[in-house]
Design an enzyme around this catalytic site. Structure first.
Site, PDB file in Angstrom:
ATOM      1  N   SER A  80     -10.929   1.437   1.175  1.00  0.00           N
ATOM      2  CA  SER A  80     -10.733   0.281   0.642  1.00  0.00           C
ATOM      3  C   SER A  80     -11.992  -0.294   0.565  1.00  0.00           C
ATOM      4  O   SER A  80     -12.933  -0.136   1.466  1.00  0.00           O
ATOM      5  CB  SER A  80      -9.657  -0.777   1.099  1.00  0.00           C
ATOM      6  OG  SER A  80      -9.999  -1.912   0.496  1.00  0.00           O
ATOM      7  N   TYR A 128      -4.933  -5.775   6.959  1.00  0.00           N
ATOM      8  CA  TYR A 128      -5.328  -5.003   5.871  1.00  0.00           C
ATOM      9  C   TYR A 128      -6.589  -4.394   6.332  1.00  0.00           C
ATOM     10  O   TYR A 128      -7.099  -3.104   6.289  1.00  0.00           O
ATOM     11  CB  TYR A 128      -5.091  -5.433   4.588  1.00  0.00           C
ATOM     12  CG  TYR A 128      -5.171  -4.444   3.532  1.00  0.00           C
ATOM     13  CD1 TYR A 128      -4.109  -3.446   3.153  1.00  0.00           C
ATOM     14  CD2 TYR A 128      -6.322  -4.270   2.773  1.00  0.00           C
ATOM     15  CE1 TYR A 128      -4.406  -2.586   2.032  1.00  0.00           C
ATOM     16  CE2 TYR A 128      -6.606  -3.412   1.851  1.00  0.00           C
ATOM     17  CZ  TYR A 128      -5.653  -2.442   1.559  1.00  0.00           C
ATOM     18  OH  TYR A 128      -5.769  -1.764   0.417  1.00  0.00           O
TER      19      TYR A 128
HETATM   20  P1  NDP Z   1       1.770   0.849  -4.413  1.00  0.00           P
HETATM   21  O1  NDP Z   1       2.502  -0.336  -3.597  1.00  0.00           O
HETATM   22  O2  NDP Z   1       1.740   0.588  -6.013  1.00  0.00           O
HETATM   23  O3  NDP Z   1       1.973   2.256  -3.651  1.00  0.00           O
HETATM   24  C1  NDP Z   1       1.976   2.133  -2.212  1.00  0.00           C
HETATM   25  C2  NDP Z   1       2.898   3.473  -2.123  1.00  0.00           C
HETATM   26  O4  NDP Z   1       2.920   3.807  -0.746  1.00  0.00           O
HETATM   27  C3  NDP Z   1       4.115   3.739  -2.721  1.00  0.00           C
HETATM   28  O5  NDP Z   1       4.448   4.825  -3.236  1.00  0.00           O
HETATM   29  C4  NDP Z   1       4.873   3.526  -1.358  1.00  0.00           C
HETATM   30  O6  NDP Z   1       6.335   4.327  -1.589  1.00  0.00           O
HETATM   31  C5  NDP Z   1       4.418   4.166  -0.414  1.00  0.00           C
HETATM   32  N1  NDP Z   1       4.638   3.928   0.990  1.00  0.00           N
HETATM   33  C6  NDP Z   1       4.593   2.519   1.539  1.00  0.00           C
HETATM   34  N2  NDP Z   1       5.093   2.723   2.685  1.00  0.00           N
HETATM   35  C7  NDP Z   1       5.419   3.923   2.894  1.00  0.00           C
HETATM   36  C8  NDP Z   1       6.147   4.393   3.989  1.00  0.00           C
HETATM   37  N3  NDP Z   1       6.298   3.862   5.022  1.00  0.00           N
HETATM   38  N4  NDP Z   1       6.381   5.775   3.884  1.00  0.00           N
HETATM   39  C9  NDP Z   1       6.070   6.480   2.818  1.00  0.00           C
HETATM   40  N5  NDP Z   1       5.391   6.012   1.917  1.00  0.00           N
HETATM   41  C10 NDP Z   1       5.399   4.806   1.938  1.00  0.00           C
HETATM   42  O7  NDP Z   1       0.097   0.447  -3.961  1.00  0.00           O
HETATM   43  P2  NDP Z   1      -1.150   1.143  -4.476  1.00  0.00           P
HETATM   44  O8  NDP Z   1      -0.838   2.334  -5.328  1.00  0.00           O
HETATM   45  O9  NDP Z   1      -2.149   0.071  -5.060  1.00  0.00           O
HETATM   46  O10 NDP Z   1      -1.797   1.858  -2.920  1.00  0.00           O
HETATM   47  C11 NDP Z   1      -2.157   3.032  -2.808  1.00  0.00           C
HETATM   48  C12 NDP Z   1      -3.189   3.098  -1.673  1.00  0.00           C
HETATM   49  O11 NDP Z   1      -4.593   2.802  -2.244  1.00  0.00           O
HETATM   50  C13 NDP Z   1      -2.648   2.275  -0.272  1.00  0.00           C
HETATM   51  O12 NDP Z   1      -3.260   3.073   0.835  1.00  0.00           O
HETATM   52  C14 NDP Z   1      -3.684   1.097  -0.751  1.00  0.00           C
HETATM   53  O13 NDP Z   1      -3.896   0.410   0.494  1.00  0.00           O
HETATM   54  C15 NDP Z   1      -4.836   1.672  -1.334  1.00  0.00           C
HETATM   55  N6  NDP Z   1      -5.664   0.830  -2.067  1.00  0.00           N
HETATM   56  C16 NDP Z   1      -5.372   0.096  -2.995  1.00  0.00           C
HETATM   57  C17 NDP Z   1      -6.231  -0.679  -3.999  1.00  0.00           C
HETATM   58  C18 NDP Z   1      -5.654  -1.301  -4.870  1.00  0.00           C
HETATM   59  O14 NDP Z   1      -6.294  -2.286  -5.695  1.00  0.00           O
HETATM   60  N7  NDP Z   1      -4.497  -1.069  -5.612  1.00  0.00           N
HETATM   61  C19 NDP Z   1      -7.624  -0.907  -3.385  1.00  0.00           C
HETATM   62  C20 NDP Z   1      -7.758  -0.082  -2.371  1.00  0.00           C
HETATM   63  C21 NDP Z   1      -7.077   0.697  -1.519  1.00  0.00           C
HETATM   64  P3  NDP Z   1       7.732   3.845  -1.260  1.00  0.00           P
HETATM   65  O15 NDP Z   1       7.917   2.453  -1.121  1.00  0.00           O
HETATM   66  O16 NDP Z   1       8.596   4.726  -2.562  1.00  0.00           O
HETATM   67  O17 NDP Z   1       7.923   4.305  -0.001  1.00  0.00           O
END
Ligand code: NDP
Length: 257
Positions: free
Chosen positions: A147, A162
Site C-alpha cells: 500500500s 494497517y
Molecule cells: P475489499 O474489502 O473490497 O476486498 C477485500 C477482500 O479480502 C475480499 O474479497 C474479502 O473477501 C477478502 N478477505 C478479507 N478477509 C479475509 C479472510 N480472513 N480470508 C479470506 N479472504 C478475506 O478491499 P480491497 O479490494 O480494497 O482490498 C484488496 C487489497 O488491496 C487489500 O490487501 C488492501 O489492503 C489492498 N489495498 C487496497 C487499497 C484501496 O484503496 N482499495 C489501497 C492499497 C492497498 P471475503 O470477505 O469474502 O472473505
C-alpha cells in the site's frame, strides 16, 4: 510475429480476496492475458458470481473455493484443491486484506490483531504454502498487496495497524525474494494509494478525504478501476524476468513528494 512478453496463456493464477474489490479486477486482468484462475475468499456466492462472469467473458477455466486466510489449515486445504484441479500454481496475487479505523490510543486488541493477522501473517502463510508448490515447479510469480502505507502514514485517519501490517508486507516481500530467487520464484509487491472498493467505500465519497488526496497527491485524485492492472500483469508475466524484491508505487505520485 514478435513474442508478447505479457502473455499468460496456460499459466495458473491464484488470487486471494477475489470476492470483491481489487481482487476481482486482478482476476479479470489475468484472465484477459489468458491465465486460468483460482479465486478464494470466505463468501462463496460472490466467488461463484465472479467465476461465472470470468468464464463467460474470457473463456478460461476458473476454480473457486472458500478459504479463510486466518486459518492455516484452511489455506493448506485450498492450495491442495487448486493443485489437484490445475496441477500447478504459477502466479499468486496475495490480495486478501482488511482495515480498521481507530485512534491508536483507543484501538482494541481485537482490531489490532485482526488487521495484523489478515494483512501480514496471512500474506506470509499463503506465500509459504504456495511457495512450496512453486519451489517444486522451480517457477513462480508472487505479487503481494502492499500500500501507499507501506511507505508513509497519513494524518487524521487512525490506521496504525494497517500501516504496521503494510510496512511489514514490503520487507516480507524483499526477504522472500532474496530467499526464493534460487527456486525461480519472484516476489514483488504493488503499493497503491486509494482506489474504490468495499474497503474504501466509507471514505471515497467524503469531501474532506478527497480534499486530503488533492493536497497530498500530485495527480490530485484517487486511483481508477484498471489502473493497477498493468503493474500486476508486469509482475505476473515474463516481462519482469529480472525484477524481484521490488514494490511499485501506484499512487499518482504521492510517495514522490
Ligand atoms: P475489499 O474489502 O473490497 O476486498 C477485500 C477482500 O479480502 C475480499 O474479497 C474479502 O473477501 C477478502 N478477505 C478479507 N478477509 C479475509 C479472510 N480472513 N480470508 C479470506 N479472504 C478475506 O478491499 P480491497 O479490494 O480494497 O482490498 C484488496 C487489497 O488491496 C487489500 O490487501 C488492501 O489492503 C489492498 N489495498 C487496497 C487499497 C484501496 O484503496 N482499495 C489501497 C492499497 C492497498 P471475503 O470477505 O469474502 O472473505
Amino acid at each position: 510475429m514478435g513474442t508478447n512478453i505479457f502473455d499468460l496463456t496456460g499459466k495458473v493464477a491464484l488470487v486471494t480476496g477475489a470476492s470483491s474489490g481489487l481482487g476481482v479486477q486482478f482476476a479479470k486482468a489475468l484472465a484477459n492475458q489468458g491465465a486460468n484462475i483460482a479465486i478464494v475468499a470466505r463468501r462463496l456466492e460472490k466467488l461463484e458470481a465472479v467465476k461465472a462472469e470470468i468464464e463467460s467473458e474470457y473463456g478460461v477455466d476458473v476454480f473457486a473455493t472458500t478459504c479463510d486466510v486466518l486459518d492455516v489449515e484452511n489455506i493448506k486445504k485450498a492450495v491442495g484443491e487448486i493443485k489437484d484441479h490445475f496441477g500447478r500454481i504459477d502466479i499468486l496475487i496475495n490480495n486478501a486484506g482488511t482495515a480498521r479505523v481507530a485512534p491508536a490510543e483507543e484501538q482494541s486488541d481485537d482490531d489490532w490483531k485482526a488487521v495484523i493477522d489478515t494483512n501480514l501473517n496471512a500474506v506470509y502463510y499463503v506465500a509459504r504454502e504456495v511457495g512450496k508448490v512453486m519451489k517444486e515447479q522451480n517457477y513462480g510469480k508472487i505479487v503481494n498487496l502492499g500500500s501507499l502505507h507501506s511507505a508513509v502514514s497519513i494524518t487524521g485517519m487512525g490506521i496504525s495497524a494497517y500501516c504496521a501490517s503494510k510496512g511489514g508486507v514490503m520487507l516480507l516481500t524483499k526477504e522472500l525474494a532474496a530467499e526464493w530467487a534460487q527456486y525461480g520464484i519472484y516476489v514483488n509487491a504493488i503499493g497503491p494509494a486509494y482506489f474504490p472498493s468495499e474497503m474504501t467505500s466509507g471514505v471515497m465519497g467524503d469531501e474532506k478525504f478527497l480534499g486530503l488526496i488533492k493536497a497530498s497527491c500530485p495527480m490530485g485524485r484517487p486511483g481508477k478501476e484498471g489502473e493497477l492492472n498493468g503493474a500486476v500483469i508486469y509482475f505476473a508475466s515474463d516481462a519482469s524476468s529480472y525484477t524481484t524484491g521490488q514494490i511499485l508505487w501506484i499512487d499518482g505520485g504521492w510517495t514522490a513528494v
